[in-house]
Design an enzyme around this catalytic site. Structure first.
Site, PDB file in Angstrom:
ATOM      1  N   LYS A   5       0.844  -1.256  -0.098  1.00 14.80           N
ATOM      2  CA  LYS A   5      -0.106   0.079   0.036  1.00 14.80           C
ATOM      3  C   LYS A   5       0.733   1.153   0.073  1.00 14.80           C
ATOM      4  O   LYS A   5       0.605   2.285  -0.272  1.00 14.80           O
ATOM      5  CB  LYS A   5      -0.741   0.101   1.079  1.00 14.80           C
ATOM      6  CG  LYS A   5      -1.782  -1.180   1.478  1.00 14.80           C
ATOM      7  CD  LYS A   5      -2.192  -1.390   2.892  1.00 14.80           C
ATOM      8  CE  LYS A   5      -2.838  -2.733   2.904  1.00 14.80           C
ATOM      9  NZ  LYS A   5      -1.802  -3.572   3.809  1.00 14.80           N
TER      10      LYS A   5
ATOM     11  N   LYS B 205      -5.681   2.300   3.804  1.00  9.18           N
ATOM     12  CA  LYS B 205      -6.585   1.559   3.139  1.00  9.18           C
ATOM     13  C   LYS B 205      -7.548   2.475   2.803  1.00  9.18           C
ATOM     14  O   LYS B 205      -8.205   2.610   1.659  1.00  9.18           O
ATOM     15  CB  LYS B 205      -7.396   0.323   3.543  1.00  9.18           C
ATOM     16  CG  LYS B 205      -6.252  -0.861   3.663  1.00  9.18           C
ATOM     17  CD  LYS B 205      -6.635  -2.045   4.519  1.00  9.18           C
ATOM     18  CE  LYS B 205      -5.999  -3.273   4.582  1.00  9.18           C
ATOM     19  NZ  LYS B 205      -6.104  -4.219   5.341  1.00  9.18           N
TER      20      LYS B 205
ATOM     21  N   ASP C  65      -2.511   0.835   9.187  1.00 15.66           N
ATOM     22  CA  ASP C  65      -3.054  -0.382   8.050  1.00 15.66           C
ATOM     23  C   ASP C  65      -4.396   0.314   7.207  1.00 15.66           C
ATOM     24  O   ASP C  65      -4.516   0.356   6.283  1.00 15.66           O
ATOM     25  CB  ASP C  65      -3.024  -1.561   8.272  1.00 15.66           C
ATOM     26  CG  ASP C  65      -3.236  -2.398   7.094  1.00 15.66           C
ATOM     27  OD1 ASP C  65      -2.315  -2.618   6.122  1.00 15.66           O
ATOM     28  OD2 ASP C  65      -4.209  -3.150   7.240  1.00 15.66           O
TER      29      ASP C  65
ATOM     30  N   GLU D 247      -5.761  -4.288  -6.418  1.00 17.27           N
ATOM     31  CA  GLU D 247      -6.576  -5.038  -5.752  1.00 17.27           C
ATOM     32  C   GLU D 247      -6.486  -5.323  -4.709  1.00 17.27           C
ATOM     33  O   GLU D 247      -7.245  -5.243  -3.613  1.00 17.27           O
ATOM     34  CB  GLU D 247      -7.513  -6.084  -6.852  1.00 17.27           C
ATOM     35  CG  GLU D 247      -8.703  -6.639  -6.366  1.00 17.27           C
ATOM     36  CD  GLU D 247      -9.970  -5.507  -6.168  1.00 17.27           C
ATOM     37  OE1 GLU D 247     -10.232  -5.125  -5.208  1.00 17.27           O
ATOM     38  OE2 GLU D 247     -10.476  -5.298  -7.485  1.00 17.27           O
TER      39      GLU D 247
ATOM     40  N   GLU E 288       0.317  -7.070   9.278  1.00 15.75           N
ATOM     41  CA  GLU E 288       1.590  -6.408   8.465  1.00 15.75           C
ATOM     42  C   GLU E 288       2.858  -6.922   9.182  1.00 15.75           C
ATOM     43  O   GLU E 288       2.909  -7.354  10.388  1.00 15.75           O
ATOM     44  CB  GLU E 288       1.421  -4.720   8.699  1.00 15.75           C
ATOM     45  CG  GLU E 288       0.315  -4.165   7.947  1.00 15.75           C
ATOM     46  CD  GLU E 288       0.291  -4.574   6.446  1.00 15.75           C
ATOM     47  OE1 GLU E 288       1.051  -3.918   5.834  1.00 15.75           O
ATOM     48  OE2 GLU E 288      -0.685  -5.239   6.275  1.00 15.75           O
TER      49      GLU E 288
ATOM     50  N   ALA F  77      -8.006  -7.386   0.492  1.00 15.77           N
ATOM     51  CA  ALA F  77      -7.250  -8.695   0.370  1.00 15.77           C
ATOM     52  C   ALA F  77      -7.947  -9.141  -0.970  1.00 15.77           C
ATOM     53  O   ALA F  77      -7.715  -8.881  -2.084  1.00 15.77           O
ATOM     54  CB  ALA F  77      -7.120  -9.644   1.537  1.00 15.77           C
TER      55      ALA F  77
END
Ligand SMILES: NC(=O)C1=CN([C@@H]2O[C@H](COP(=O)(O)OP(=O)(O)OC[C@H]3O[C@@H](n4cnc5c(N)ncnc54)[C@H](OP(=O)(O)O)[C@@H]3O)[C@@H](O)[C@H]2O)C=CC1
Ligand SMILES: N[C@@H](CC=O)C(=O)O
Length: 290
Positions: free
Chosen positions: A140, A239, A235, A163, A224, A168
């Site tokens: 990311k 996203k 995290d 994606e 992670e 996930a």
């Protein structure tokens, strides 16, 4: 049969799963008229690449051997039988990746698959884009640094797939892209964006010990590389930033308000305390009645 050269950047838990998946899907790919030809793989220190970049590939047995070596914690350079391959180290490795991208990017095409958790790959990916490569990211960080880098990496949407950065295996990015291209607005996205937090919370509800549950989440490959990124909310923030940018918002990570899970645990403990008090009161009133 269309042969698609792939170079994997990062051979940790996710990179190894990708190799497993490529090998497991050989016959499916063949029915689809494609063959993924893995020409190289990098870890943090080295690159292992086939000598004949144009015609050759890392055979499936070697891919399995690479996964074995990497899951034992060793470096790629500890591979004993290199066969038709070569190891490149440090700056030489980086230079070789660029050479491969220059050679294949605009001729056969090349997929640079970033399964590292490093922010250092962004320069390589940008160069790859300029050299005509396609980039595929589980990482990311390249998409959550400066907005200019996001713009550059996504400048040709046909050349990027990310994606697995959000959701996930779920088709989150594909669904959003489809809705947007149909002209419908997206006003709000609500979701449970952390596999780790979902797992940790469920296990805590089952009465398991926090430290054990976090270790287990790491062992299972949910976290992670540094689980504090999951527990502290970083995290999920990454996203959310990718999703927001996908919706056209020109924002940076500093614009995301985070509530760390330690706050959440605080609330959980308070909730538990209230429940305990309520149970005690209930018990006492029952005692008084009998
Ligand atoms: N876990 C999951 O379910 C999911 C994870 N992701 C993302 O996938 C990525 C990988 O996660 P995971 O496999 O668990 O991480 P790991 O720490 O297991 O693996 C990271 C790999 O990247 C390599 N690496 C580190 N820096 C560099 C660099 N500069 N250049 C090339 N390779 C580098 C490491 O090398 P070395 O072996 O030498 O240390 C290692 O092989 C993360 O970005 C994560 O956010 C995305 C979706 C789901
Ligand atoms: N650490 C992440 C893995 C996927 O991005 C999570 O827990 O969801």
């Amino acid at each position: 049969m269309k042969s698609i050269p792939v170079l994997l950047i990062g051979c940790g838990g996710v990179g190894r799963q990708l190799f497993d998946h490529i090998v497991a899907c050989r016959s499916l790919h063949s029915k689809q008229g494609i063959a993924l030809r893995v020409v190289g793989v990098c870890d943090s220190r080295s690159l292992l690449a086939v000598n004949d970049i144009v015609n050759s590939e890392l055979k499936d047995d070697l891919l399995k051997e690479i996964c074995k070596i990497k899951s034992s914690g060793s470096s790629l350079s500890s591979l004993m039988d290199l066969g038709q391959c070569q190891i490149f180290k440090d700056s030489e490795a980086r230079k070789k990746v660029i050479d491969i991208a220059s050679l294949l990017g605009r001729s056969t095409g090349l997929v640079l698959a970033d399964c590292s958790a490093s922010s250092e790959t962004v320069e390589l990916l940008k160069q790859g884009i300029d050299l005509g490569c396609c980039i595929v990211l589980a990482n990311k960080k390249p998409l959550t640094s400066k907005i200019e880098e996001f713009d550059k990496l996504t400048s040709d949407f046909r050349h990027i797939r990310f994606e697995s950065t959000v959701g996930a295996g779920l088709p989150v990015i594909a669904s959003i892209t489809r809705v947007l291209s149909s002209g419908d607005p997206i006003c709000r996205i609500i979701g449970s964006l952390s596999g780790t937090l979902g797992y940790v919370m469920s296990e805590l509800e089952d009465g398991k010990v926090f430290s054990f549950v976090v270790k287990e989440a790491k062992r299972l490959g949910y976290t992670e590389p540094d689980p504090r990124d999951d527990l502290g909310g970083m995290d999920v923030a990454r996203k959310a930033l990718i999703l927001a940018r996908l919706l056209g918002q020109r924002i940076n990570s500093e614009d995301i308000k985070m509530t760390s899970s330690t706050m959440v645990f605080h609330c959980l403990i308070e909730k538990l305390e209230r429940k305990l008090q309520w149970l005690l009161l209930k018990e006492m009133s029952y005692d008084m009645c009998v």
